[in-house]
Write an enzyme that holds these catalytic residues in place. Structure first.
Site, PDB file in Angstrom:
ATOM      1  N   ASP A  86     -54.203 -17.884  63.151  1.00  0.00           N
ATOM      2  CA  ASP A  86     -54.367 -17.536  64.568  1.00  0.00           C
ATOM      3  C   ASP A  86     -55.699 -18.020  65.147  1.00  0.00           C
ATOM      4  O   ASP A  86     -56.011 -17.720  66.296  1.00  0.00           O
ATOM      5  CB  ASP A  86     -54.288 -16.007  64.746  1.00  0.00           C
ATOM      6  CG  ASP A  86     -52.851 -15.504  64.930  1.00  0.00           C
ATOM      7  OD1 ASP A  86     -51.991 -16.295  65.378  1.00  0.00           O
ATOM      8  OD2 ASP A  86     -52.609 -14.321  64.631  1.00  0.00           O
ATOM      9  N   ARG A 111     -57.090 -11.134  60.939  1.00  0.00           N
ATOM     10  CA  ARG A 111     -57.922 -12.061  61.721  1.00  0.00           C
ATOM     11  C   ARG A 111     -59.424 -11.840  61.500  1.00  0.00           C
ATOM     12  O   ARG A 111     -60.245 -12.562  62.114  1.00  0.00           O
ATOM     13  CB  ARG A 111     -57.567 -11.961  63.226  1.00  0.00           C
ATOM     14  CG  ARG A 111     -56.125 -12.342  63.531  1.00  0.00           C
ATOM     15  CD  ARG A 111     -55.882 -12.536  65.029  1.00  0.00           C
ATOM     16  NE  ARG A 111     -56.625 -13.683  65.574  1.00  0.00           N
ATOM     17  CZ  ARG A 111     -56.630 -14.046  66.850  1.00  0.00           C
ATOM     18  NH1 ARG A 111     -55.934 -13.350  67.723  1.00  0.00           N
ATOM     19  NH2 ARG A 111     -57.325 -15.091  67.249  1.00  0.00           N
ATOM     20  N   ARG A 156     -55.470  -3.741  71.727  1.00  0.00           N
ATOM     21  CA  ARG A 156     -56.416  -4.415  70.835  1.00  0.00           C
ATOM     22  C   ARG A 156     -57.847  -3.900  71.002  1.00  0.00           C
ATOM     23  O   ARG A 156     -58.400  -3.278  70.123  1.00  0.00           O
ATOM     24  CB  ARG A 156     -56.360  -5.934  71.069  1.00  0.00           C
ATOM     25  CG  ARG A 156     -54.986  -6.545  70.776  1.00  0.00           C
ATOM     26  CD  ARG A 156     -54.624  -6.427  69.317  1.00  0.00           C
ATOM     27  NE  ARG A 156     -53.355  -7.032  68.995  1.00  0.00           N
ATOM     28  CZ  ARG A 156     -53.168  -8.316  68.694  1.00  0.00           C
ATOM     29  NH1 ARG A 156     -54.178  -9.144  68.689  1.00  0.00           N
ATOM     30  NH2 ARG A 156     -51.963  -8.764  68.401  1.00  0.00           N
ATOM     31  N   HIS A 185     -52.840  -8.229  75.312  1.00  0.00           N
ATOM     32  CA  HIS A 185     -54.202  -8.614  75.713  1.00  0.00           C
ATOM     33  C   HIS A 185     -54.230  -8.698  77.240  1.00  0.00           C
ATOM     34  O   HIS A 185     -53.231  -9.098  77.858  1.00  0.00           O
ATOM     35  CB  HIS A 185     -54.554 -10.020  75.194  1.00  0.00           C
ATOM     36  CG  HIS A 185     -55.074 -10.080  73.793  1.00  0.00           C
ATOM     37  ND1 HIS A 185     -54.737 -11.118  72.947  1.00  0.00           N
ATOM     38  CD2 HIS A 185     -55.924  -9.286  73.104  1.00  0.00           C
ATOM     39  CE1 HIS A 185     -55.357 -10.939  71.784  1.00  0.00           C
ATOM     40  NE2 HIS A 185     -56.081  -9.833  71.849  1.00  0.00           N
ATOM     41  N   CYS A 279     -55.046 -18.358  75.864  1.00  0.00           N
ATOM     42  CA  CYS A 279     -55.385 -17.901  74.505  1.00  0.00           C
ATOM     43  C   CYS A 279     -56.127 -18.971  73.712  1.00  0.00           C
ATOM     44  O   CYS A 279     -56.920 -18.656  72.830  1.00  0.00           O
ATOM     45  CB  CYS A 279     -54.121 -17.536  73.727  1.00  0.00           C
ATOM     46  SG  CYS A 279     -53.169 -16.202  74.427  1.00  0.00           S
TER      47      CYS A 279
HETATM   48  N1  ARG Z   1     -51.158 -14.068  67.215  1.00  0.00           N
HETATM   49  C1  ARG Z   1     -52.336 -13.785  67.966  1.00  0.00           C
HETATM   50  C2  ARG Z   1     -52.602 -12.290  67.961  1.00  0.00           C
HETATM   51  O1  ARG Z   1     -51.668 -11.533  68.011  1.00  0.00           O
HETATM   52  C3  ARG Z   1     -52.201 -14.299  69.365  1.00  0.00           C
HETATM   53  C4  ARG Z   1     -53.445 -14.159  70.173  1.00  0.00           C
HETATM   54  C5  ARG Z   1     -53.271 -14.615  71.579  1.00  0.00           C
HETATM   55  N2  ARG Z   1     -54.502 -14.667  72.269  1.00  0.00           N
HETATM   56  C6  ARG Z   1     -54.736 -14.231  73.501  1.00  0.00           C
HETATM   57  N3  ARG Z   1     -55.890 -14.503  74.048  1.00  0.00           N
HETATM   58  N4  ARG Z   1     -53.864 -13.509  74.157  1.00  0.00           N
HETATM   59  O2  ARG Z   1     -53.710 -11.842  67.891  1.00  0.00           O
END
Ligand code: ARG
Length: 291
Positions: A86, A111, A156, A185, A279
Site C-alpha cells: 500500500d 502499514r 483511521r 479516509h 491517495c
Molecule cells: N489500501 C489502502 C488502505 O486501506 C488504501 C489507502 C488509500 N489512501 C487514501 N489516501 N485514501 O489504507
C-alpha cells in the site's frame, strides 16, 4: 454595420457570474507501485482473492505522475519498499506544511513500516519531522483549505490526533466525522478545489459534520452517491485542473460549470486496494513546500 449597444443582458449576466479559476504551482510526493498488490483487507474495497495486475497499476500511476508534471508541477518520488503493497498511497505517509512534516502512525499494523520510510525521507531533506503519537493517516485524513486544516476521523485517524496536528502546525483544525466504511479516509469523501471551494459527498459524514461543511463552504459542489461510488472525490486540484478517477458524469459537469477543468484518469487497478488519484499524491503544502 456594428451596433453601439453593449452586450445583451443574458450575456452580461453570464460574464459577471463566470468565476476565473487559476492554477498555482504545487509540489507533490508520489511512490511508484512497484510492490503494489492486495494481500490483506483493511477496507471494503480490498479483496485479496482477486488478482491484481502490477503492470496496469504502474501504467495508471505513471499517467497521474506525468499529468501533474505536464501541468507544470514538481513531483518528487520516494523509493518504494518491498513488502509494503500500500506504499503507493503516498497521501497517507504524512501531513506536510512548510518545513514541518507530521508523519503517519497507521491504524493497521500491515502499514506500520511505511512510517519509517517517510520519517527518513523528510528528515534527509531537512524538514522538521515528528511521528504522530496516535493513529493519524496523513493527508488521507487531513486536507488544507484556506486557513483551515480539515481533519477526518471515524475509521483511521484518531480524534486525539487532531489536537496534536493543530499544535504541531499551529493552524486551526476542523474535525469532520466519517460514517460510511467505504469512505474511510476524508480524501475519499471530500476534495479541496481551492481555498474557498470543496466538493464532497454529504452522506459520508455525520449530520453535525454536514452542518459544519455547509457553514464553512456555502459554494461547495455536492457529489451524489454515484460520484462517490466511482471514487470521483479522490481528486487532486491545483486550483483549476482537477485530476480525478474517471467514471462520474454528474460531478464532471458541475465542476465545468463552476469553471474548473476536470481531468478523468483510469485508476481501476488502484481501486482494488481502495485508492484513487489523491491517495497516490501527497501535497508538500505551504511556502517552503513550494520552493
Ligand atoms: N489500501 C489502502 C488502505 O486501506 C488504501 C489507502 C488509500 N489512501 C487514501 N489516501 N485514501 O489504507
Amino acid at each position: 454595420t456594428t451596433t453601439a449597444d453593449g452586450p445583451s443582458d443574458a450575456l452580461s449576466n453570464a460574464l459577471s457570474n463566470a468565476v476565473i479559476r487559476r492554477s498555482t504551482q504545487r509540489r507533490y510526493l508520489m511512490c511508484p507501485p512497484t510492490h503494489f498488490d492486495v494481500v490483506y483487507s483493511i477496507n471494503p474495497w480490498m479483496n485479496p482473492a482477486k488478482p491484481t495486475d502490477q503492470p496496469i497499476a504502474a501504467a495508471q500511476w505513471q499517467r497521474i505522475h506525468d499529468q501533474l508534471v505536464d501541468l507544470g508541477h514538481t513531483v518528487d518520488v520516494i523509493p518504494p519498499a518491498p513488502g509494503l503493497p500500500d506504499m503507493v498511497f503516498a497521501a497517507n505517509g504524512a501531513t506536510v506544511w512548510g518545513d514541518r512534516a507530521l508523519v503517519a502512525r497507521f491504524r493497521h499494523t500491515e502499514r506500520d513500516a511505511e512510517s519509517t520510510a517517510y520519517l527518513d525521507w523528510f528528515a534527509d531533506r531537512g524538514l522538521h519531522v515528528q511521528q504522530a503519537s496516535t493513529a493519524n493517516e496523513g493527508e488521507g485524513d487531513y486536507l488544507s483549505a484556506g486557513p483551515w486544516l480539515l481533519a477526518g476521523s471515524g475509521f483511521r485517524t484518531d480524534r486525539r490526533a487532531h489536537l496534536e496536528s493543530e499544535q504541531y502546525f499551529d493552524r486551526p483544525v476542523i474535525g469532520l466525522t466519517l460514517v460510511d466504511d467505504r469512505y474511510y479516509h476524508l480524501d475519499t469523501a471530500l476534495a479541496v478545489l481551492d481555498d474557498e471551494t470543496v466538493m464532497y459527498y454529504p452522506d459520508a459524514f455525520t449530520s453535525g459534520s454536514q452542518a459544519i461543511l455547509r457553514e464553512l463552504f456555502p459554494t461547495a459542489i455536492i457529489a451524489t452517491a454515484e460520484d462517490a461510488g466511482v471514487f470521483a472525490l479522490n481528486a487532486v486540484s491545483d486550483g483549476l485542473h482537477v485530476l480525478m478517477p474517471a467514471g462520474s458524469t454528474g460531478l464532471v459537469a458541475k465542476l465545468r460549470e463552476a469553471g474548473f477543468v476536470p481531468i478523468g484518469l483510469d485508476v481501476s487497478e488502484l481501486l482494488r486496494a481502495g485508492g484513487g488519484v489523491k491517495c497516490c499524491v501527497l501535497e508538500l503544502h505551504g511556502p517552503a513546500g513550494r520552493r
